[in-house]
Design an enzyme around this catalytic site. Structure first.
Site, mmCIF file in Angstrom:
data_model
loop_
_atom_site.group_PDB
_atom_site.id
_atom_site.type_symbol
_atom_site.label_atom_id
_atom_site.label_comp_id
_atom_site.label_asym_id
_atom_site.label_seq_id
_atom_site.Cartn_x
_atom_site.Cartn_y
_atom_site.Cartn_z
ATOM 1 N N ALA A 50 33.057 102.501 88.395
ATOM 2 C CA ALA A 50 33.975 101.505 88.936
ATOM 3 C C ALA A 50 33.584 100.138 88.401
ATOM 4 O O ALA A 50 32.497 99.956 87.841
ATOM 5 C CB ALA A 50 33.953 101.514 90.461
ATOM 6 N N LYS A 51 34.472 99.177 88.562
ATOM 7 C CA LYS A 51 34.177 97.781 88.211
ATOM 8 C C LYS A 51 35.151 96.896 88.964
ATOM 9 O O LYS A 51 36.288 97.303 89.259
ATOM 10 C CB LYS A 51 34.319 97.535 86.706
ATOM 11 C CG LYS A 51 33.389 96.468 86.172
ATOM 12 C CD LYS A 51 31.943 96.955 86.146
ATOM 13 C CE LYS A 51 31.026 95.939 85.492
ATOM 14 N NZ LYS A 51 29.652 96.444 85.414
ATOM 15 N N GLY A 52 34.729 95.688 89.242
ATOM 16 C CA GLY A 52 35.609 94.767 89.947
ATOM 17 C C GLY A 52 35.180 93.341 89.738
ATOM 18 O O GLY A 52 34.188 93.062 89.069
#
Length: 420
Positions: free
Chosen positions: A109-111
């Protein structure tokens, strides 16, 4: 903060090219390729933040999950004015492969938020972080998606996110983030974990290539948290750190730099420029220096088909995410340069984040020595598995790491099947 890095519009294409290269080798069918090339979930949020002067500004934030076939999503949160959805798609994908390479039960994931935190006061930054955490709270959670620090975020950022999420639940949920302060569930050894992972794989690479680490000449591009710590740890192993650089300036001394003095100078002058006991060099010049080991530890897309031929190092170890593209890989392979790819070399951070998550869930904590011992075991095992594939299939280490990682994720997807 892990690494200081500029965003690049080419990162997603590089990540896709690397995947497709290995998908051909593995013979993945078209439908499965589409699944593995696509983020499972993408959330975009636009939210107001009250500024210190009483006005409101609207900011944009994201949280992307690439694949969760092997476990909860895991990935950093970064604040950067140039952040784009394609950056996050690429980085989430890379995190999936990174977790699979070292065989920890996470997906990628990434944000982050489109903001320059240097332009905000501490109270404004806290309000922005808490509002962003609230907006993405429908995706994050200790069993679904665990966040961590990244570019321009740190342990304090994680503390705000953890507290915000916990207030919504009505009880403390320490396992919703990693990279927290130790006094609220953080893990001992987390701050140096990425750098120690790099150190451990460099030891393995030196043994494999019959290079004596003690006395080896090492150049480190990037003197942020990871690069500076890697340099210090390798100096403790007896290596000569002959070159370092920050985002604007570099230093070179073929006899070795005094890192303690360099650090003091950098803190006093907020720059490496003008340091008296070394020659000034650029980031690009550093890449072509005569050394045994080159460590790109800062910027994405630094090495390509045009400049990879200038590299004189025997070993290149990617402490940064995506510093080399496929053209550079081919040049390295043709020139006999041993590359340790990012999804293996810098996986120490997510590995110790996994340790932190496990400790939070059990409310049972280890000391730093135990953390480092377990990290060394996992990094050494992963290096051995990747190197074995490289030898058996006669491919470079990046291709071997992707064969291992993509194979594990693809197998998990096929085993689980398509619902309903």
């Amino acid at each position: 903060m892990t690494t200081e890095t500029d965003q690049s519009p080419n990162l997603l294409q590089t990540a896709r090219n690397q995947f497709n290269n290995v998908a051909d080798i593995l013979g993945l069918e078209t439908g499965l390729r589409k699944v593995l090339l696509t983020c499972k979930r993408e959330l975009t949020v636009n939210f107001p933040v009250q500024m210190d002067n009483g006005t409101a500004e609207v900011y944009t934030g994201y949280r992307f999950q690439h694949n969760v076939a092997r476990g909860p999503a895991k990935g950093g949160i970064r604040y950067h004015p140039g952040l784009t959805p394609d950056d996050l798609r690429a980085l989430a994908m890379l995190m999936t492969w990174k977790c699979a390479t070292v065989d920890i039960p996470y997906g990628g994931a990434k944000g982050g938020g489109v903001v320059d935190p240097k332009n905000l006061s501490q109270p404004e930054l806290e309000r922005l972080t808490r509002r962003y955490a609230t907006e993405i709270s429908l995706m994050i959670g200790p069993d679904t998606d665990i966040a961590a620090p990244d570019v321009n975020t740190d342990s304090q950022t994680m503390a705000w996110i953890m507290d915000t999420y916990s207030m919504q639940k009505g009880y403390s949920v320490t396992a919703v983030v990693t990279g927290k302060p130790i006094n609220i569930g953080g893990a001992e050894g987390r701050g140096e974990a990425t750098a120690r992972g790099v150190q451990y794989v460099i030891r393995e690479a030196c043994r494999e290539k019959n290079i004596q680490l003690e006395g080896a000449k090492i150049a480190v591009q990037g003197f942020g948290n990871v690069g500076a710590t890697v340099a210090r740890l390798l100096a403790e192993d007896g290596a000569l750190i002959v070159a370092i650089s920050d985002s604007a300036n570099g230093l070179y001394n073929p006899q070795g730099l005094d890192l303690k003095n360099v650090t003091i100078y950098q803190q006093e002058h907020h720059s490496l420029a003008g340091y008296p006991n070394a020659d000034g060099i650029s980031n690009q010049d550093l890449l072509g220096l005569d050394c045994d080991i080159l460590i790109p530890a800062a910027f994405e897309n630094q090495l390509n088909g045009q400049n990879a031929g200038q590299v004189k190092a025997k070993i290149v170890v990617e402490a940064a995410n995506g510093p080399s593209n496929l053209e550079a890989d081919r040049v390295f392979h043709d020139n006999g340069i041993f590359l340790v790819p990012d999804i293996l070399a810098n996986a120490g951070g997510v590995t110790v984040s996994y340790f932190e998550w496990v400790q939070d869930l059990q409310s049972f904590f280890w000391n730093e020595a135990e953390t480092n011992r377990r990290l060394n075991t996992i990094m050494s095992k992963a290096f051995g598995e990747v190197h074995k594939i490289a030898q058996e299939r006669k491919v470079d280490m990046r291709t071997a790491a992707y064969i291992l990682a993509v194979g594990r994720v693809a197998e998990a997807c096929l085993t689980r099947g398509i619902y309903p």
